[in-house]
Design an enzyme around this catalytic site. Structure first.
Site, PDB file in Angstrom:
ATOM      1  N   GLU A  32      12.675  -3.676  -5.525  1.00  0.00           N
ATOM      2  CA  GLU A  32      11.665  -3.752  -6.566  1.00  0.00           C
ATOM      3  C   GLU A  32      12.275  -3.452  -7.922  1.00  0.00           C
ATOM      4  O   GLU A  32      12.029  -4.144  -8.899  1.00  0.00           O
ATOM      5  CB  GLU A  32      10.513  -2.785  -6.286  1.00  0.00           C
ATOM      6  CG  GLU A  32       9.363  -3.015  -7.244  1.00  0.00           C
ATOM      7  CD  GLU A  32       8.284  -1.953  -7.139  1.00  0.00           C
ATOM      8  OE1 GLU A  32       7.121  -2.312  -7.308  1.00  0.00           O
ATOM      9  OE2 GLU A  32       8.598  -0.770  -6.899  1.00  0.00           O
TER      10      GLU A  32
ATOM     11  N   SER B  51      -1.728  -4.646  -6.354  1.00  0.00           N
ATOM     12  CA  SER B  51      -2.017  -5.693  -7.333  1.00  0.00           C
ATOM     13  C   SER B  51      -2.611  -6.958  -6.736  1.00  0.00           C
ATOM     14  O   SER B  51      -3.349  -7.647  -7.404  1.00  0.00           O
ATOM     15  CB  SER B  51      -0.766  -6.028  -8.149  1.00  0.00           C
ATOM     16  OG  SER B  51       0.351  -6.113  -7.314  1.00  0.00           O
TER      17      SER B  51
ATOM     18  N   GLY C 138       0.814  -1.207   0.000  1.00  0.00           N
ATOM     19  CA  GLY C 138       0.000   0.000   0.000  1.00  0.00           C
ATOM     20  C   GLY C 138       0.848   1.257   0.000  1.00  0.00           C
ATOM     21  O   GLY C 138       0.981   1.919   1.039  1.00  0.00           O
TER      22      GLY C 138
END
Lengths: 403, 357, 403, 357
Positions: free
Chosen positions: C244, C161, C127
């Site tokens: 990431e 997602s 989030g």
């Protein structure tokens, strides 16, 4: 939409054409770029008298005094081009200085400078850019200080394309070093024969010296040489900078360049096959043709807008950015088509047209960079054309002082 | 598995780079371009002292017995410093051809310094202007165009398309036509031959030798462009930090930053591609032909982008002769077209994979 | 440069391969994306036990405890891929939350969360992004206010997602509304079954809902749910954001996609001719192949750098920007090759693979935009990679307040 | 000489534009895409009230007797509002074909509203998947693919490549296969025909009629893309002024400004090109074929650039369904491929100029 000419313009075109037919023996060779040849000056007199040069300039200063008519201008340009005959003398004096003087010059300045400029006997160069003032033109440092009846000028200009044979320069100098950046600049006229001026050719990547640097060491010019008031030079210069932007980018030229490349592709052979048979180069050619057509039509639209005295808007703002890029890409294709022969240059055996396409490739890149770089053009398009916000001012101390 | 340079390779590149940075500084390159041949000779001596011209020469002939990767590292340094040198042709392509043919005779004459070979391979790639050679007995006739390495050549290695041969530069029946290209840091010539005495290379694998010679040449031109483009990127970044407009370094404008970022993002993978293509020449034979072509064509395209973009970042100064940036621009432009332009080379790559007849 | 494996790694590869051979009946279908299937969870247990999942995570939290070895990781990935067998469960919990907890979590948080996450029984979503905080992640507005023993959360997240089947969310919230922008953020763990959370699927341009929006209305979570201290959330999040970036852009995937396009070009016919015979498409294919090779080799270089624990530098920074663009361009070529058939979509008759290339074309554009847009990537490359100056801070009043 | 729109043309475009802005607002387009056919019928009625479907219809048949330029202005407004409408096929291409053949019978039936024609022209451009029609007596068999205007068609105008014919949608021997494309604002179908009753068009100049029909269709698709891309540019500029990141409107970032500037600079000349290509169809016959192809291919390329770049400027929001920006993106994408992709159309342009056999 009506691309036919009305009878008035058909008649006008015929008039231009019969003038050209009647005078063709008097015209100099149009590739003759020499500035002061007698033949060119005589030709300019004929053009002035017939309204094919300085057409809309006031009669009292040697012009023809016609009403501005963009369509007639285009008809003239096209007729001269078709006849392969040279038009009137152009250049920064006629295109930039004269409009400035007409708008902001003193009566004496108008009387002194305009007529010989239009006649081609007084040649000008422009002294705006400096090594430290390119995109940021307002950063000029060349100084002018009052001493008695004179301004005393010190500093350096760059990109002065005709300095080596100019009689005069119109020039931006800093006269109020303590004022805010844009408010300390003045616009001044300088006789190039004044002692203390040195002109040095400026070689570019093409290998040719298309420009000059001009150095000023204690150059004295009379106080009355200023156009506009002290500190108003930025405003004076901007009044005509817009003219310059309009000068660049002739869409017919792009299509004619494209046709030259088509000819090359038909002639050049690789392993005995014409390069026009190469699907990939041919596809690139047609891609560029689509763009060249779009630019030509955009140009015709601009002619109509100008003849209606309407603002050209986005269609006008994009011309330089897109036109230079298109020319650069056309040169790129020509070079690729020629393969190894595409890198031959100057007087090399086998070089096509003295490596003209390489010269184009580099010079067009120079045009993308110069005269308001692509980055600046995009700023202008987004701000003036699309109404997008300016970048916020930075907070660095240097910047705060300057703003 | 180790993808990258080992210590020896790093040292090799560093020592050549350090040497050239001084020996081939721009002021000297300018003199060479203006017609003074001294720099080429000086560099030749200097590189000989470092031993690097013999990088590809087998150890039996007194060479270093190294691979195309080491040659590419040297070539990258030459491109980075726009150095006049016949290295690509004389010590890359020619030695690879001789090594493949096992021609110890000519290798020995090169090792002794007696012979320096220029190379004409254009006719094996795609002929224009009626170029092409025919051999009749031991006499060769026809035209060899865009012969590389003419700075220093005593002999030329040429191809009929099927056979490789050497002619002596000074022998009868050779008319030499100097070409002027945009890139004056290297010399290319056309040769018009009329029954000149030809010495066939040893061995009966000339086809293979020709392929390896051209593959090597293309990898080296890609390395040269990589070096030149890396320098143009570095110069653009340095200039953008230094040059102020609107009271800020131009490198703080997002447009300029993004131009530099795009150059770097496109160029850095080219380094890995050149390394691998060079490595493959000696170690992955099934990938040698493909990667040489992909490296030549891809690095040429990225090189063109970097050449243009760096010039734009330099603004008007990039367009003048003052900084000399155009020497790199033109070197990249010449590399693009020599030994086959990108489109022609891609078509060969497609053929190699059976994608087209 | 030595692309051969040493004996140690050859042995290791053989070991992986024999493991795969021995266990192939236990592996779930690799296209099965369902999160909690029994087969997948059982498979994960086998992988954990054998060191093919959570390989380098500490044993005490359920990992395998091996030394990090980038080459072994690659060998594992390649062997699984060759065998067409699915690797360990990945996802934002394992890739982003676990490293964060290992570095900055309390002992209790580590004990509670890491093992079930590695085992795949606890699924996480991220989030971070909000409608008003995209590129500018630090602009998060979702608030958390202390009330008794709880944080009370209100606001909205987007681009989450896996929210529709996640057990937990790790989340950035604003806890100090008066602090400077980056200093008012905290990092908090939220049970997705807490009352007041609403998950709505977020449909994208592809026509599929690959993402969700998550709305919080008075959602109460215990005070100890925070990782790091109050106001340190920005630092905590950044510690793993770099992970990431490294996750995206698999160079082998690009070459395999390229080969699929080559197959399409051989199969598709226009006027009875294979499209591979079209010179222009074929040239575009080889252009992309050159780039895909360059990216693959860049990726191999990164593996070596990682195994040497060296910084990846520019070679790492560029992966996302170039990789997404390459994928987008490959999809573009596939569509062009298919001509009119290239626009068929979903369950249309004649559609190739349900219009997969159109989905790629759009989704890859989404990847260019999302997760640090191309613009942000270029900022990072120029600043971190090339050492270029940051943009000066603007002087607007709003900006001054915020900085 | 006047290059631009005259007062009537400006009024026409304004009135259609104003009408569609309300009648074809995004919420209604979404309903249509979701399967509710109401909008297409409403727009058909609304446009009929404005009289515009008959723009190309000769005055003798009760039409407006205007030219392709006027049709292009209407199409641009349709593209701008991603409006579901069979206009391109039914009132552009079909009417142009009938007008050229002088087929007053079918023109009359269209004018009365009794007939609405879908058009299948793909087979005259390049056949895939075994498409192609053959006529035997008055029966037609084979496959017509990517037949446009299926929203409202009562009949289809098809081509064997040499002859133009009309079949009734409901007649025996026609199997209709609905296609789903990325662009759900318009309907295309495949038709499998097995001895369906065919009505040949009047006249013996079917070749000319087919050319003019396809030229017209391509100009209209270019105009549709122009309208859609103009809207995407406007939306990007508006969004960038509104949306803040890093405490500034994103439109104040140089990168975003330059993206918008590039869109505008490339797109604005497309407007002049579309105008001219449309004008040329009726007034400059020697340029009709070339400019139709240049407009279709060039505007398709620029449209693709604008579609992508506008989406990028919108960031994540551009990628979601929330703003519906993708309806424009997909409309531009479909226009690019219909009636020949850019490369195929450029190849035709080269053929037309004798640049290739």
């Amino acid at each position: 939409m009506d691309l036919n000419l009305t009878q008035e313009y058909v008649d006008f075109r015929a008039e231009v054409e019969s003038f050209l037919e009647a005078h063709k023996d008097l015209a100099p060779n149009r590739n003759d770029r020499s500035v002061r040849s007698e033949k060119r000056l005589a030709w300019q007199q004929i053009l002035l008298a017939n309204g094919f040069a300085a057409r809309t300039h006031p009669k009292q200063y040697g012009g023809y005094g016609a009403e501005p008519d963009a369509l007639k201008s285009r008809i003239i340009a096209e007729a001269f081009s078709r006849a392969k005959m040279p038009g009137g003398i152009s250049g920064q004096g006629i295109n930039m200085l004269v409009p400035t003087l007409l708008e902001l010059g003193t009566q004496e300045q108008k009387d002194t400078y305009i007529k010989p400029t239009l006649e081609g006997t007084m040649v000008w160069c422009q002294g705006y850019s400096e090594p430290g003032a390119g995109s940021d033109l307002a950063a000029v440092k060349t100084s002018a200080v009052v001493d008695g009846e004179d301004w005393v000028i010190n500093g350096q200009k760059i990109w002065t394309s005709t300095a080596q044979f100019a009689d005069m320069m119109f020039c931006l100098v800093r006269t109020e070093p303590d004022a805010k950046k844009h408010q300390g600049i003045s616009y001044i006229l300088i006789d190039m024969k004044t002692p203390g001026i040195e002109v040095r050719p400026l070689m570019t990547m093409t290998g040719y010296a298309e420009f000059n640097e001009v150095f000023f060491t204690d150059v004295r010019v009379p106080l009355h040489s200023m156009v506009g008031k002290r500190g108003e030079g930025w405003m004076v210069a901007n009044a005509t900078l817009t003219h310059e932007r309009g000068m660049l980018g002739d869409p017919d030229a792009a299509l004619s360049r494209l046709n030259s490349i088509a000819d090359i592709m038909k002639q050049e052979q690789l392993n005995g096959r014409s390069l026009m048979e190469n699907d990939i180069y041919r596809d690139r050619l047609v891609q560029l043709q689509g763009e060249a057509y779009a630019m030509k039509m955009n140009g015709m639209r601009l002619t109509t807008l100008a003849s209606q005295k309407k603002s050209s808007g986005m269609a006008g703002l994009l011309v330089k950015l897109q036109g230079c890029e298109l020319n650069h890409q056309m040169a790129e294709l020509a070079i690729d088509v020629m393969g190894e022969y595409g890198i031959l240059y100057e007087d090399s055996p086998f070089a096509r047209d003295r490596g003209m396409w390489q010269t184009h490739y580099m010079f067009d890149l120079g045009l993308i960079i110069g005269g308001g770089s692509a980055q600046i053009q995009k700023n202008i398009i987004s701000e003036r054309g699309l109404g997008m916000p300016r970048e916020p001012k930075p907070t660095t101390p240097a910047a705060q002082k300057a703003n | 598995m180790h993808f990258g340079l080992n210590e020896d390779q790093t040292m090799l590149q560093d020592s050549v780079g350090r040497y050239l940075e001084g020996a081939s500084e721009l002021a000297l390159v300018r003199k060479f371009v203006d017609g003074d041949p001294a720099l080429a000779a000086d560099l030749q001596n200097g590189l000989m002292d470092l031993g690097v011209p013999f990088v590809l020469m087998p150890a039996e002939q007194g060479g270093l017995g190294m691979g195309v990767l080491e040659a590419a590292l040297i070539q990258e340094a030459l491109g980075r410093n726009v150095s006049p040198s016949p290295f690509t042709a004389a010590y890359g392509m020619a030695v690879m051809a001789l090594r493949t043919c096992g021609d110890s005779d000519w290798l020995g004459r090169i090792a002794s310094g007696e012979v320096v070979l220029g190379v004409g391979a254009t006719e094996a790639i795609g002929g224009r202007e009626g170029a092409g050679l025919t051999l009749s007995g031991d006499k060769v006739s026809g035209r060899a165009s865009f012969v590389m390495g003419a700075e220093a050549a005593t002999h030329f290695l040429l191809t009929t398309g099927e056979q490789l041969l050497i002619v002596e530069r000074s022998s009868a029946g050779i008319e030499e036509v100097a070409l002027t290209t945009i890139d004056k840091t290297r010399h290319v010539v056309n040769l018009d031959l009329d029954g000149a005495a030809a010495h066939l290379l040893a061995g009966n694998n000339h086809g293979e030798a020709q392929s390896k010679m051209i593959d090597t040449g293309r990898v080296l031109l890609a390395a040269d462009t990589l070096g030149a483009a890396t320098m143009m990127l570095e110069k653009a970044v340095a200039y953008s930090k230094d040059r102020e407009q609107f009271n800020r370094p131009i490198g703080s404008f997002q447009a300029v930053k993004h131009m530099c970022a795009e150059m770097a993002a496109k160029l850095e993978p080219c380094r890995s591609l050149v390394w691998y293509a060079a490595y493959a020449q000696d170690n992955v034979p099934e990938e040698a032909g493909l990667t040489s072509r992909l490296a030549k064509s891809h690095v040429s395209e990225i090189g063109k982008f970097v050449a243009r973009t760096s010039t734009e970042v330099h603004g008007g100064m990039g367009f003048t002769d003052l900084l000399g940036l155009h020497y790199w621009f033109k070197r990249i432009g010449a590399n693009r077209q020599l030994l086959g332009g990108p489109q022609a080379v891609r078509e060969e790559a497609a053929q190699l994979q059976g994608w087209v007849a």
